[in-house]
Design an enzyme around this catalytic site. Sequence first.
Site, PDB file in Angstrom:
ATOM      1  N   LEU A 125      -7.996  20.183  28.086  1.00  7.11           N
ATOM      2  CA  LEU A 125      -6.887  20.361  28.272  1.00  7.11           C
ATOM      3  C   LEU A 125      -6.233  19.318  27.072  1.00  7.11           C
ATOM      4  CD1 LEU A 125      -4.302  20.830  29.743  1.00  7.11           C
ATOM      5  CD2 LEU A 125      -4.562  19.287  31.097  1.00  7.11           C
ATOM      6  N   SER A 126      -6.913  18.211  27.270  1.00  2.53           N
ATOM      7  CA  SER A 126      -4.954  17.135  26.217  1.00  2.53           C
ATOM      8  C   SER A 126      -5.604  17.254  24.749  1.00  2.53           C
ATOM      9  CB  SER A 126      -6.109  15.788  26.156  1.00  2.53           C
ATOM     10  OG  SER A 126      -5.848  15.748  27.663  1.00  2.53           O
ATOM     11  N   GLU A 127      -4.926  17.016  24.040  1.00  2.00           N
ATOM     12  CA  GLU A 127      -4.691  17.613  22.383  1.00  2.00           C
ATOM     13  C   GLU A 127      -4.027  16.052  21.752  1.00  2.00           C
ATOM     14  OE1 GLU A 127      -2.184  21.022  21.494  1.00  2.00           O
ATOM     15  OE2 GLU A 127      -3.884  22.308  22.008  1.00  2.00           O
ATOM     16  N   THR A 158     -14.826  15.160  27.468  1.00  3.54           N
ATOM     17  CA  THR A 158     -16.066  14.498  28.163  1.00  3.54           C
ATOM     18  C   THR A 158     -17.394  15.502  27.862  1.00  3.54           C
ATOM     19  OG1 THR A 158     -14.734  12.773  29.424  1.00  3.54           O
ATOM     20  CG2 THR A 158     -16.130  13.344  29.933  1.00  3.54           C
ATOM     21  N   ASP A 243      -5.866  18.582  40.634  1.00  2.00           N
ATOM     22  CA  ASP A 243      -5.626  18.098  41.742  1.00  2.00           C
ATOM     23  C   ASP A 243      -7.167  17.682  42.601  1.00  2.00           C
ATOM     24  OD1 ASP A 243      -3.197  18.468  41.365  1.00  2.00           O
ATOM     25  OD2 ASP A 243      -2.706  20.058  42.948  1.00  2.00           O
ATOM     26  N   GLY A 245     -10.424  17.355  40.797  1.00  2.00           N
ATOM     27  CA  GLY A 245     -10.960  16.626  40.458  1.00  2.00           C
ATOM     28  C   GLY A 245     -10.479  15.115  40.214  1.00  2.00           C
ATOM     29  N   GLY A 342     -17.507 -16.820  36.033  1.00  2.00           N
ATOM     30  CA  GLY A 342     -16.570 -17.925  35.687  1.00  2.00           C
ATOM     31  C   GLY A 342     -17.452 -17.368  34.982  1.00  2.00           C
ATOM     32  N   GLY A 343     -17.546 -17.835  33.374  1.00  2.00           N
ATOM     33  CA  GLY A 343     -17.550 -17.745  31.718  1.00  2.00           C
ATOM     34  C   GLY A 343     -19.444 -16.647  32.051  1.00  2.00           C
ATOM     35  N   GLU A 366      -7.714  12.231  33.662  1.00  2.00           N
ATOM     36  CA  GLU A 366      -7.494  12.442  35.109  1.00  2.00           C
ATOM     37  C   GLU A 366      -6.190  11.873  35.042  1.00  2.00           C
ATOM     38  OE1 GLU A 366      -9.772  15.042  37.073  1.00  2.00           O
ATOM     39  OE2 GLU A 366     -11.322  14.490  35.970  1.00  2.00           O
TER      40      GLU A 366
HETATM   41  C1  LIG Z   1     -12.577   8.683  28.327  1.00  2.00           C
HETATM   42  C2  LIG Z   1     -12.194   9.939  28.138  1.00  2.00           C
HETATM   43  C3  LIG Z   1     -12.094  11.130  29.080  1.00  2.00           C
HETATM   44  C4  LIG Z   1     -11.287  11.310  29.001  1.00  2.00           C
HETATM   45  N1  LIG Z   1     -11.456  12.998  29.394  1.00  2.00           N
HETATM   46  C5  LIG Z   1     -10.759  14.461  29.316  1.00  2.00           C
HETATM   47  C6  LIG Z   1     -11.429  15.231  29.216  1.00  2.00           C
HETATM   48  O1  LIG Z   1     -13.022  15.414  29.314  1.00  2.00           O
HETATM   49  N2  LIG Z   1     -10.279  16.097  28.913  1.00  2.00           N
HETATM   50  C7  LIG Z   1      -9.308  16.773  29.130  1.00  2.00           C
HETATM   51  O2  LIG Z   1      -8.443  16.912  29.253  1.00  2.00           O
HETATM   52  N3  LIG Z   1      -8.899  14.415  28.585  1.00  2.00           N
HETATM   53  C8  LIG Z   1      -9.528  14.128  28.719  1.00  2.00           C
HETATM   54  N4  LIG Z   1      -8.621  12.725  28.863  1.00  2.00           N
HETATM   55  C9  LIG Z   1      -7.408  12.703  28.393  1.00  2.00           C
HETATM   56  C10 LIG Z   1      -6.481  11.673  29.465  1.00  2.00           C
HETATM   57  O3  LIG Z   1      -6.602  12.406  30.281  1.00  2.00           O
HETATM   58  C11 LIG Z   1      -5.225  10.919  28.713  1.00  2.00           C
HETATM   59  O4  LIG Z   1      -5.617  10.104  27.912  1.00  2.00           O
HETATM   60  C12 LIG Z   1      -4.082  10.714  30.059  1.00  2.00           C
HETATM   61  O5  LIG Z   1      -3.918  12.270  30.294  1.00  2.00           O
HETATM   62  C13 LIG Z   1      -3.235  10.315  28.925  1.00  2.00           C
HETATM   63  O6  LIG Z   1      -2.617  10.852  28.369  1.00  2.00           O
HETATM   64  P1  LIG Z   1      -2.143  10.121  26.938  1.00  2.00           P
HETATM   65  O7  LIG Z   1      -3.691   9.122  25.813  1.00  2.00           O
HETATM   66  O8  LIG Z   1      -2.139  11.185  25.646  1.00  2.00           O
HETATM   67  O9  LIG Z   1      -0.774   8.871  27.158  1.00  2.00           O
HETATM   68  P2  LIG Z   1       0.218   9.279  26.538  1.00  2.00           P
HETATM   69  O10 LIG Z   1       0.271  10.836  27.456  1.00  2.00           O
HETATM   70  O11 LIG Z   1      -0.129   9.163  25.732  1.00  2.00           O
HETATM   71  O12 LIG Z   1       1.124   8.300  27.754  1.00  2.00           O
HETATM   72  C14 LIG Z   1       1.055   6.543  27.280  1.00  2.00           C
HETATM   73  C15 LIG Z   1       1.290   5.869  28.123  1.00  2.00           C
HETATM   74  O13 LIG Z   1       2.612   6.356  28.595  1.00  2.00           O
HETATM   75  C16 LIG Z   1       2.592   6.554  30.027  1.00  2.00           C
HETATM   76  N5  LIG Z   1       3.443   7.599  30.432  1.00  2.00           N
HETATM   77  C17 LIG Z   1       3.102   9.174  29.434  1.00  2.00           C
HETATM   78  N6  LIG Z   1       4.580   9.569  30.176  1.00  2.00           N
HETATM   79  C18 LIG Z   1       5.319   9.279  31.015  1.00  2.00           C
HETATM   80  C19 LIG Z   1       5.730   9.595  31.947  1.00  2.00           C
HETATM   81  N7  LIG Z   1       6.659  10.436  31.851  1.00  2.00           N
HETATM   82  N8  LIG Z   1       6.334   8.368  32.791  1.00  2.00           N
HETATM   83  C20 LIG Z   1       6.019   6.895  33.021  1.00  2.00           C
HETATM   84  N9  LIG Z   1       5.467   6.861  32.022  1.00  2.00           N
HETATM   85  C21 LIG Z   1       4.851   7.832  31.028  1.00  2.00           C
HETATM   86  C22 LIG Z   1       1.598   6.775  30.549  1.00  2.00           C
HETATM   87  O14 LIG Z   1       1.473   6.435  31.864  1.00  2.00           O
HETATM   88  C23 LIG Z   1       0.890   6.418  29.028  1.00  2.00           C
HETATM   89  O15 LIG Z   1       0.680   5.021  29.949  1.00  2.00           O
HETATM   90  C24 LIG Z   1      -9.771  11.515  28.325  1.00  2.00           C
HETATM   91  C25 LIG Z   1      -9.397  10.581  27.994  1.00  2.00           C
HETATM   92  C26 LIG Z   1      -9.695   9.107  28.148  1.00  2.00           C
HETATM   93  C27 LIG Z   1      -9.672   7.816  27.889  1.00  2.00           C
END
Ligand SMILES: Cc1cc2nc3c(=O)[nH]c(=O)nc-3n(C[C@H](O)[C@H](O)[C@H](O)COP(=O)(O)OP(=O)(O)OC[C@H]3O[C@@H](n4cnc5c(N)ncnc54)[C@H](O)[C@@H]3O)c2cc1C
Length: 382
Positions: A125-127, A158, A243, A245, A342-343, A366
């Site tokens: 999903l993510s980009e 993942t 929801d 996941g 500790g250490g 997620e």
């Molecule tokens: C190890 C790992 C595995 C992953 N696996 C998958 C996967 O299998 N499939 C997939 O699709 N994605 C995956 N993800 C992506 C993951 O779901 C996203 O990293 C996550 O949703 C956060 O997006 P971002 O990293 O772009 O952070 P951002 O959205 O850029 O957020 C940066 C900061 O801003 C805060 N923020 C953003 N919007 C708001 C708001 N409206 N109000 C308050 N604070 C806000 C966030 O909480 C965070 O602290 C994975 C990520 C990691 C690190």
Amino acid sequence: MLTQLTDTQQEIVRAARDFAQSELAPLAGERDRESRFDPEVVRQLGELGFLGMMLPEEYDGLGLDTLTYLLALEEIAVADASTAVMMSVHNSLPTQMLLRWGTAAQKEQFLKPMARGELLGAFALSEPEAGSDASALRAQAVRDGDHWVLNGTKAWVTSGSHAGVIVAMARTDTPEQRRGSRGISAFILTPDLPGLRISKKEDKMGLRASPTVQLAFEDLRVPADRLLGEEGQGFTYAMQSLDNGRLGIAAQATGIARAALEYSLAYADERRQFGKAIREFQAIQFKLADMATRIEAARAVLHGAAAAKDRGESTTLSGAMAKLLASETAMWAATQAVQIYGGYGYVTDYPVERLFRDAKVTEIYEGTSEVQRIVIARELYR
Ligand SMILES: Cc1cc2nc3c(=O)[nH]c(=O)nc-3n(C[C@H](O)[C@H](O)[C@H](O)COP(=O)(O)OP(=O)(O)OC[C@H]3O[C@@H](n4cnc5c(N)ncnc54)[C@H](O)[C@@H]3O)c2cc1C
């Protein structure tokens, strides 16, 4: 554990614990240090039925309820959080999406090998520019005869480098006629499709034995019958699946927290300072007591959410609460464990520094903790 388990649940917990402690725990540290994905682990999980836990038996699944699945996942996470995230994503996202929205032919083709561990599932999903605001995703699918042609980049997938099935979300609306989240569709991708490339492997702080990759779609040609469900419904499917996941991630976090407690109990008994075991000091006892209490609370909320899901109720609120509480408990408990060591908690000779690194991401993926709080607050006004 406060939850009263059925005979079947006790049996599954025993099987998961035996496997986790005998097969996963001994090599978890080494795999982490070497950032090594082990296909043998996937094969073993498949053999045990742990990659089709909630799939019906007609698809070679175990046909179990959500709570039983989460109990097994917690056991796996106690031993190895990297294996737990692969198991969670596979069971909660692609398999459930196929089961719920797939055609009979799609289910027949993919679900059985997924349940048996022959095809590992991933969810894209993510980009790079669309994380918390996932509906801003830009990967574009354009219809071309009996194919869709996809271009774009998916981030943080993942298991993406080893997956046999990837459920990926891409836009099917046109740049001239944007339809927001209703312009997103879900596609079933397989690694043999021309134009699908792993463009980056992430070098992560924790969960280092779970590969996380960027995927490039370069004129990726996807047969039209690989569209999952209805065109334009992909974002809704992804959100509904997340929801559920989140319950998996909450179980993973509970397992990490429990490992932190179990290691701390053993170390506090063994480590001596000022002529006595450090467990004799009230400062240490209070940490252990708080860890145990918070873990039990996190697990109770999670099990409540699982029961709600099995009753067919929405888990938007309860799942967000469970994920928020369990992930923050995991990070907090891992921090206490490092302090108790500790250490020695700060070096790689002992396992708690790995737990500390593994715990952190449960507050991020997620849906970050901030996003969970947004969801919870929104639900409170419904
Ligand atoms: C190890 C790992 C595995 C992953 N696996 C998958 C996967 O299998 N499939 C997939 O699709 N994605 C995956 N993800 C992506 C993951 O779901 C996203 O990293 C996550 O949703 C956060 O997006 P971002 O990293 O772009 O952070 P951002 O959205 O850029 O957020 C940066 C900061 O801003 C805060 N923020 C953003 N919007 C708001 C708001 N409206 N109000 C308050 N604070 C806000 C966030 O909480 C965070 O602290 C994975 C990520 C990691 C690190």
